[in-house]
Design an enzyme around this catalytic site. Structure first.
Site, mmCIF file in Angstrom:
data_model
loop_
_atom_site.group_PDB
_atom_site.id
_atom_site.type_symbol
_atom_site.label_atom_id
_atom_site.label_comp_id
_atom_site.label_asym_id
_atom_site.label_seq_id
_atom_site.Cartn_x
_atom_site.Cartn_y
_atom_site.Cartn_z
ATOM 1 N N GLY A 36 10.813 -2.714 5.544
ATOM 2 C CA GLY A 36 10.098 -4.047 5.637
ATOM 3 C C GLY A 36 9.920 -4.318 4.238
ATOM 4 O O GLY A 36 9.992 -5.556 3.694
ATOM 5 N N HIS A 37 9.241 -3.257 3.506
ATOM 6 C CA HIS A 37 8.997 -3.552 2.259
ATOM 7 C C HIS A 37 10.102 -3.987 1.385
ATOM 8 O O HIS A 37 10.171 -4.996 0.428
ATOM 9 C CB HIS A 37 8.141 -2.494 1.536
ATOM 10 C CG HIS A 37 7.179 -1.942 2.120
ATOM 11 N ND1 HIS A 37 6.647 -0.663 2.920
ATOM 12 C CD2 HIS A 37 5.553 -2.530 2.201
ATOM 13 C CE1 HIS A 37 5.585 -0.673 3.179
ATOM 14 N NE2 HIS A 37 4.862 -1.512 2.755
ATOM 15 N N GLN B 231 5.872 -11.636 7.699
ATOM 16 C CA GLN B 231 5.449 -12.167 8.538
ATOM 17 C C GLN B 231 4.647 -11.233 9.406
ATOM 18 O O GLN B 231 3.827 -11.729 10.165
ATOM 19 C CB GLN B 231 6.422 -13.008 9.196
ATOM 20 C CG GLN B 231 5.708 -14.167 10.175
ATOM 21 C CD GLN B 231 6.706 -14.646 11.186
ATOM 22 O OE1 GLN B 231 7.793 -14.862 11.034
ATOM 23 N NE2 GLN B 231 6.056 -14.723 12.617
ATOM 24 N N ASP C 37 2.051 -9.554 8.872
ATOM 25 C CA ASP C 37 0.719 -9.890 8.420
ATOM 26 C C ASP C 37 0.445 -11.341 8.301
ATOM 27 O O ASP C 37 0.155 -11.925 7.326
ATOM 28 C CB ASP C 37 -0.091 -9.113 7.190
ATOM 29 C CG ASP C 37 0.350 -7.788 7.318
ATOM 30 O OD1 ASP C 37 -0.457 -7.076 8.210
ATOM 31 O OD2 ASP C 37 1.217 -7.125 6.862
ATOM 32 N N VAL D 40 10.733 -7.012 9.760
ATOM 33 C CA VAL D 40 11.885 -5.940 9.758
ATOM 34 C C VAL D 40 11.492 -4.971 11.058
ATOM 35 O O VAL D 40 10.249 -4.520 10.915
ATOM 36 C CB VAL D 40 12.225 -5.373 8.477
ATOM 37 C CG1 VAL D 40 13.409 -4.372 8.873
ATOM 38 C CG2 VAL D 40 12.637 -6.367 7.393
ATOM 39 N N SER E 54 3.932 1.604 7.909
ATOM 40 C CA SER E 54 3.560 2.746 7.428
ATOM 41 C C SER E 54 2.853 3.387 8.461
ATOM 42 O O SER E 54 2.831 4.781 8.424
ATOM 43 C CB SER E 54 2.831 2.607 5.976
ATOM 44 O OG SER E 54 3.403 1.555 5.239
ATOM 45 N N ARG E 55 1.876 2.654 9.207
ATOM 46 C CA ARG E 55 0.934 3.311 10.236
ATOM 47 C C ARG E 55 1.905 3.761 11.547
ATOM 48 O O ARG E 55 1.419 4.762 12.210
ATOM 49 C CB ARG E 55 0.072 2.126 10.709
ATOM 50 C CG ARG E 55 -1.085 2.329 9.524
ATOM 51 C CD ARG E 55 -2.229 1.367 10.201
ATOM 52 N NE ARG E 55 -3.578 1.291 9.293
ATOM 53 C CZ ARG E 55 -3.706 0.160 8.713
ATOM 54 N NH1 ARG E 55 -2.788 -0.707 8.542
ATOM 55 N NH2 ARG E 55 -4.773 0.332 7.936
ATOM 56 N N MET F 57 0.847 -1.200 -0.098
ATOM 57 C CA MET F 57 0.008 -0.005 -0.050
ATOM 58 C C MET F 57 0.630 1.112 0.005
ATOM 59 O O MET F 57 0.299 2.442 0.342
ATOM 60 C CB MET F 57 -1.061 0.040 1.145
ATOM 61 C CG MET F 57 -2.090 -1.100 1.237
ATOM 62 S SD MET F 57 -3.349 -1.103 1.942
ATOM 63 C CE MET F 57 -2.939 -0.767 3.778
ATOM 64 N N GLY F 58 1.993 1.175 -0.407
ATOM 65 C CA GLY F 58 2.976 2.428 -0.386
ATOM 66 C C GLY F 58 3.541 2.823 0.917
ATOM 67 O O GLY F 58 3.324 2.188 1.932
HETATM 68 P P1 AMP Z 1 1.524 -3.099 3.536
HETATM 69 O O1 AMP Z 1 2.202 -2.075 2.487
HETATM 70 O O2 AMP Z 1 1.664 -2.618 4.856
HETATM 71 O O3 AMP Z 1 0.097 -3.404 3.030
HETATM 72 O O4 AMP Z 1 2.611 -4.322 3.362
HETATM 73 C C1 AMP Z 1 2.930 -4.771 2.138
HETATM 74 C C2 AMP Z 1 3.826 -6.153 2.632
HETATM 75 O O5 AMP Z 1 4.885 -5.441 3.209
HETATM 76 C C3 AMP Z 1 2.895 -6.945 3.353
HETATM 77 O O6 AMP Z 1 3.354 -8.592 2.771
HETATM 78 C C4 AMP Z 1 3.296 -6.704 4.638
HETATM 79 O O7 AMP Z 1 3.425 -8.162 5.415
HETATM 80 C C5 AMP Z 1 4.922 -6.512 4.513
HETATM 81 N N1 AMP Z 1 5.550 -5.739 5.618
HETATM 82 C C6 AMP Z 1 4.899 -4.811 6.308
HETATM 83 N N2 AMP Z 1 5.694 -4.201 7.328
HETATM 84 C C7 AMP Z 1 6.574 -5.238 7.186
HETATM 85 C C8 AMP Z 1 7.810 -5.462 8.225
HETATM 86 N N3 AMP Z 1 7.783 -4.645 9.228
HETATM 87 N N4 AMP Z 1 8.792 -6.253 7.960
HETATM 88 C C9 AMP Z 1 8.450 -7.118 6.726
HETATM 89 N N5 AMP Z 1 7.241 -7.213 5.731
HETATM 90 C C10 AMP Z 1 6.522 -6.069 6.465
#
Ligand code: AMP
Length: 283
Positions: A36-37, A148, A150, A176, A186-187, A30-31
């Site tokens: 982590g991304h 992981q 989510d 991460v 992101s939040r 979701m940008g």
């Molecule tokens: P999001 O943009 O938050 O929807 O996340 C996109 C992807 O990044 C999803 O597969 C999340 O599980 C992964 N993600 C988000 N935060 C982390 C993190 N801290 N470490 C590893 N992967 C993450």
């Protein structure tokens, strides 16, 4: 890097790659990208010939009182980051193209979607499964990469891929974290400076549970969950949503830890909801 807005153009690129026998890695996001991304993107680049990253803040997975409108967005910054990583394509579809007037089709992974995160966020996983199914059809990846962070989402998507005979292999990568243990998200920008200092307690609480199991040999799930809860309860600004010790496959609560299990929790810190989890091993 090509920035692709239209679904038809994305499909055209994918067709070309497939014709040449190239493998495609896909990282849906979701940008508002963070490390982590990037860990997912780097693994995709390592494993596949071409990497597609999508940025789509999916209205379908937000509840009516959730943060869809104020979800952090910064496309310019994300484009810069993705270019630096030499991603092949940023797929950035519009809501109107993904859900045009008359849109009627939804994916419901029954049972798995209604518990834990799903209980607190009704309709959330229906939105997630629907958008990921659509994105998989458009991008046709050989491998798709998820964090992981989510963990429940991963279990649900793995079920969907199996149930719908999709030709994609899902890869899950570790969470991460910031140097103080807080899972990157992101939040996290929603947190006030004061809340930010309290936020690492979520991971610390999960570590309390992990130590009980892995260092002290505790196997009684109720006792482990209670220890995590009472650690969290020491901080008055934290409101617990759930603490769950569950089976890694069906997400059902377990009574006794016998093998690998998932210890997951969600809390509110002020108005912000934070989630985190650790896997427990008995070896
Ligand atoms: P999001 O943009 O938050 O929807 O996340 C996109 C992807 O990044 C999803 O597969 C999340 O599980 C992964 N993600 C988000 N935060 C982390 C993190 N801290 N470490 C590893 N992967 C993450």
């Amino acid at each position: 890097m090509e920035i692709v807005r239209r679904i038809l153009r994305m499909k055209e690129i994918v067709r070309g790659w497939h014709r040449q026998g190239r493998t495609i890695g896909f990282v849906p996001t979701m940008g508002y990208l963070h490390e982590g991304h990037l860990s997912l993107i780097r693994e995709s680049k390592r494993m596949t010939d071409h990497t597609v990253v999508s940025i789509f803040v999916n209205p379908l997975q937000f509840g009516p009182r959730e943060d869809y409108d104020r979800y952090p967005r910064d496309l310019d910054r994300d484009v810069e980051i993705l270019s630096r990583e030499s991603v092949d394509v940023l797929f950035y579809p519009s809501v109107e193209d993904m859900y045009p007037p008359g849109y009627r089709t939804y994916i419901d992974v029954e049972g798995l979607s209604q518990k834990w995160e799903g209980a607190s966020r009704p309709g959330h996983f229906r939105g997630v499964a629907t958008v990921v199914c659509k994105l998989f059809h458009i991008v046709q990846p050989d491998f798709a990469f998820f964090g992981q962070k989510d963990a429940q989402q991963f279990v649900i998507l793995r079920r969907m891929v199996q149930d719908l005979n999709m030709d994609v292999e899902l890869i899950q990568l570790p969470i991460v974290r910031e140097s103080d243990g807080l899972a990157m998200s992101s939040r996290n920008v929603y947190l006030s400076p004061e809340e930010r200092t309290v936020a690492p307690r979520l991971y610390q609480a999960l570590q309390v549970g992990r130590r009980l199991v892995q260092e002290e040999g505790e196997r009684d799930a109720e006792k482990i969950v209670e220890a995590v809860r009472s650690f969290l309860a020491q901080e008055p600004r934290i409101r617990i949503d759930y603490v769950a010790l569950v089976d890694l496959e069906d997400l059902e609560p377990i009574e006794t830890v016998r093998g690998p299990a998932l210890l997951a929790a969600a809390i509110y810190l002020g108005p912000t909801r934070l989630i985190d989890n650790v896997t427990l091993n008995t070896k």
